[in-house]
Design a protein around this motif. Structure first.
Motif, short mmCIF file in Angstrom:
data_model
loop_
_atom_site.label_atom_id
_atom_site.label_comp_id
_atom_site.label_asym_id
_atom_site.label_seq_id
_atom_site.Cartn_x
_atom_site.Cartn_y
_atom_site.Cartn_z
N SER A 12 0.57 -1.33 -0.09
CA SER A 12 0.45 0.16 0.14
C SER A 12 1.02 1.30 0.34
O SER A 12 1.89 1.19 0.56
N GLY A 13 0.40 2.01 -0.87
CA GLY A 13 1.34 3.76 -0.97
C GLY A 13 2.59 3.05 -2.34
O GLY A 13 2.92 4.28 -2.31
N SER A 14 2.55 1.74 -2.55
CA SER A 14 3.94 1.71 -3.07
C SER A 14 3.96 2.76 -4.70
O SER A 14 4.87 3.23 -5.41
N GLY A 15 2.47 2.94 -5.43
CA GLY A 15 2.19 3.39 -6.78
C GLY A 15 1.39 3.36 -7.61
O GLY A 15 1.47 3.56 -8.28
N LYS A 16 0.66 1.81 -7.07
CA LYS A 16 0.41 1.43 -7.62
C LYS A 16 -0.79 1.89 -8.73
O LYS A 16 -1.03 1.75 -9.76
N ASP A 17 -1.77 2.77 -8.09
CA ASP A 17 -2.72 2.52 -8.30
C ASP A 17 -2.13 3.97 -9.13
O ASP A 17 -3.34 4.03 -10.65
N SER A 18 -1.39 4.72 -9.25
CA SER A 18 -0.60 5.93 -9.47
C SER A 18 -0.29 5.53 -10.79
O SER A 18 -0.33 5.46 -12.03
N LEU A 19 0.60 4.82 -10.91
CA LEU A 19 1.28 3.67 -12.01
C LEU A 19 0.08 3.38 -13.47
O LEU A 19 0.20 3.94 -14.39
N GLN A 127 6.07 8.13 4.43
CA GLN A 127 5.36 9.52 3.84
C GLN A 127 4.12 9.80 3.01
O GLN A 127 3.39 10.68 3.33
N ARG A 128 4.37 8.41 2.03
CA ARG A 128 3.29 8.66 0.89
C ARG A 128 2.27 8.27 1.65
O ARG A 128 0.98 9.03 0.98
N LEU A 129 1.72 7.22 2.77
CA LEU A 129 0.50 6.62 2.91
C LEU A 129 0.01 8.05 3.83
O LEU A 129 -1.18 8.74 3.14
N ALA A 131 0.55 11.11 3.62
CA ALA A 131 0.04 12.30 2.89
C ALA A 131 -1.19 12.04 2.29
O ALA A 131 -1.75 12.56 1.72
N ARG A 132 -1.05 11.22 1.62
CA ARG A 132 -2.84 10.48 1.22
C ARG A 132 -3.37 10.69 1.72
O ARG A 132 -4.65 10.65 0.95
N GLY A 133 -3.63 10.03 3.37
CA GLY A 133 -4.60 10.70 4.27
C GLY A 133 -5.68 10.14 4.22
O GLY A 133 -6.83 10.15 4.58
N ASP A 170 11.77 -0.52 -9.50
CA ASP A 170 11.05 0.83 -8.02
C ASP A 170 10.45 2.06 -8.49
O ASP A 170 10.48 2.38 -9.36
N ASN A 171 9.88 3.00 -7.58
CA ASN A 171 9.39 3.39 -7.52
C ASN A 171 9.34 5.06 -7.11
O ASN A 171 8.90 5.19 -6.50
N SER A 172 10.84 5.28 -6.28
CA SER A 172 10.87 5.29 -5.69
C SER A 172 11.75 7.00 -6.56
O SER A 172 11.37 8.05 -5.74
N GLY A 173 11.71 6.80 -7.50
CA GLY A 173 12.13 8.18 -8.13
C GLY A 173 10.34 8.85 -8.98
O GLY A 173 9.65 8.29 -8.87
N PRO A 174 10.91 9.29 -9.70
CA PRO A 174 9.47 10.06 -10.02
C PRO A 174 8.86 9.02 -11.17
O PRO A 174 9.57 8.15 -11.76
N LEU A 175 7.54 9.52 -10.77
CA LEU A 175 6.75 8.72 -10.99
C LEU A 175 7.04 8.52 -12.60
O LEU A 175 6.76 6.97 -13.35
N GLN A 176 7.37 9.23 -13.68
CA GLN A 176 6.80 8.84 -14.93
C GLN A 176 8.30 8.22 -15.27
O GLN A 176 8.34 7.48 -16.65
N1 LIG Z 1 7.20 7.84 -7.79
C1 LIG Z 1 6.53 8.87 -7.07
N2 LIG Z 1 7.01 10.45 -6.55
C2 LIG Z 1 5.81 10.36 -5.66
N3 LIG Z 1 5.06 10.80 -4.95
C3 LIG Z 1 4.35 8.94 -5.89
C4 LIG Z 1 4.62 8.31 -6.49
N4 LIG Z 1 4.12 7.29 -6.91
C5 LIG Z 1 2.49 7.86 -6.06
N5 LIG Z 1 2.81 8.99 -5.57
C6 LIG Z 1 1.70 8.97 -4.55
O1 LIG Z 1 2.15 7.85 -2.90
C7 LIG Z 1 0.63 8.12 -2.85
C8 LIG Z 1 0.20 6.50 -3.09
O2 LIG Z 1 0.69 6.02 -4.14
P1 LIG Z 1 -0.92 5.65 -4.20
O3 LIG Z 1 -0.77 5.23 -5.72
O4 LIG Z 1 -1.77 5.43 -4.56
O5 LIG Z 1 -0.42 3.96 -3.81
P2 LIG Z 1 -0.82 2.04 -4.15
O6 LIG Z 1 -2.01 1.94 -4.88
O7 LIG Z 1 0.09 1.59 -4.15
O8 LIG Z 1 -1.17 2.13 -2.55
C9 LIG Z 1 -0.39 8.84 -3.57
O9 LIG Z 1 -0.64 10.01 -2.94
C10 LIG Z 1 0.68 9.17 -4.64
O10 LIG Z 1 -0.03 10.12 -5.66
#
Ligand SMILES: Nc1ncnc2c1ncn2[C@@H]1O[C@H](COP(=O)(O)OP(=O)(O)O)[C@@H](O)[C@H]1O
Ligand SMILES: O=P(O)(O)OC[C@H]1O[C@H](OP(=O)(O)OP(=O)(O)O)[C@H](O)[C@@H]1O
Length: 193
Positions: A12-19, A127-129, A131-133, A170-176
């Protein structure tokens, strides 16, 4: 020819949905389909475009065979609609937001699935989790603890990953950058298939 099931997983928070959202347009342009998950999470909750249902509705759908895959985690039930089987049979690739805990079962049903593990350091995850809130701090700590408990794929040592046939992104860097890596990975693995 059968399409390929692409099983994206990660904490959770690794960025699956954003990706999934960021890669959607380029992948759809290549005919890849995206499954909309059914989740017992309220519809107004922040995050993916999932269909929110009550636990009773979920049970009913599951009883009717509406799901190709389903699992329970984090106090929620998740279902992947059965229509993905029609898409795969029609030769279309399908990308789904999967679960590390359900990978083995998913592999039994889809032996050729491509498993992709999205990874981020735990400090960045927390931190990302936050911030997502979407979750409370307690729920966030539970998700982080769940992640640590995945000795097999959560820890993701190189040997384990190779043995389990899991591709790590790895999704530690920019999403793109991660989007580009995913597109490259799909391209490479298609050529090897
Ligand atoms: N590469 C990234 N850099 C910065 N923030 C990111 C990145 N990928 C995702 N995020 C942010 O991290 C949070 C969790 O991402 P999310 O896509 O919801 O993860 P998941 O679906 O894996 O739980 C969101 O607020 C998202 O905007
Ligand atoms: O077995 P795991 O790999 O821990 O996965 C369990 C579930 O947790 C995640 O969903 P969550 O409700 O946390 O949504 P998110 O991934 O969008 O945060 C993931 O998408 C899975 O559905």
């Amino acid at each position: 020819m059968q399409g390929r099931l692409i099983y994206l997983m990660g904490p959770s928070g690794s960025g699956k949905d954003s990706l999934l959202q960021a890669a959607r347009a380029p992948l759809e342009a290549h005919g890849c389909r995206f499954a909309r998950r059914v989740i017992t999470r309220s519809a107004e909750s922040v995050g993916e475009d999932a269909l929110g249902v009550t636990p009773d509705e979920f049970e009913r759908l599951q009883g009717e065979g509406a799901f190709a895959l389903s699992w329970r985690a984090n106090g929620l039930a998740y279902g992947i609609p059965r229509e993905i089987d029609d898409w795969l049979s029609a030769g279309q690739d399908v990308l789904i937001n999967g679960s590390r805990g359900h990978l083995e079962v998913a592999r039994q049903r889809y032996p050729d699935l491509l498993a992709i593990l999205l990874q981020v350091d735990e400090a960045v995850l927390r931190q990302r989790l936050l911030a997502r809130g979407r979750e409370t701090p307690e729920q966030i700590e539970q998700r982080l603890a769940r992640s640590r408990s995945f000795a097999v794929v959560g820890g993701a040592s190189a040997a384990t990953v190779a043995q389990e046939h899991i591709c790590v992104l790895d999704n530690s860097g920019p999403l793109q950058q991660t989007v580009n890596c995913l597109l490259h990975l799909l391209d490479e693995t298609r050529r090897c298939a």
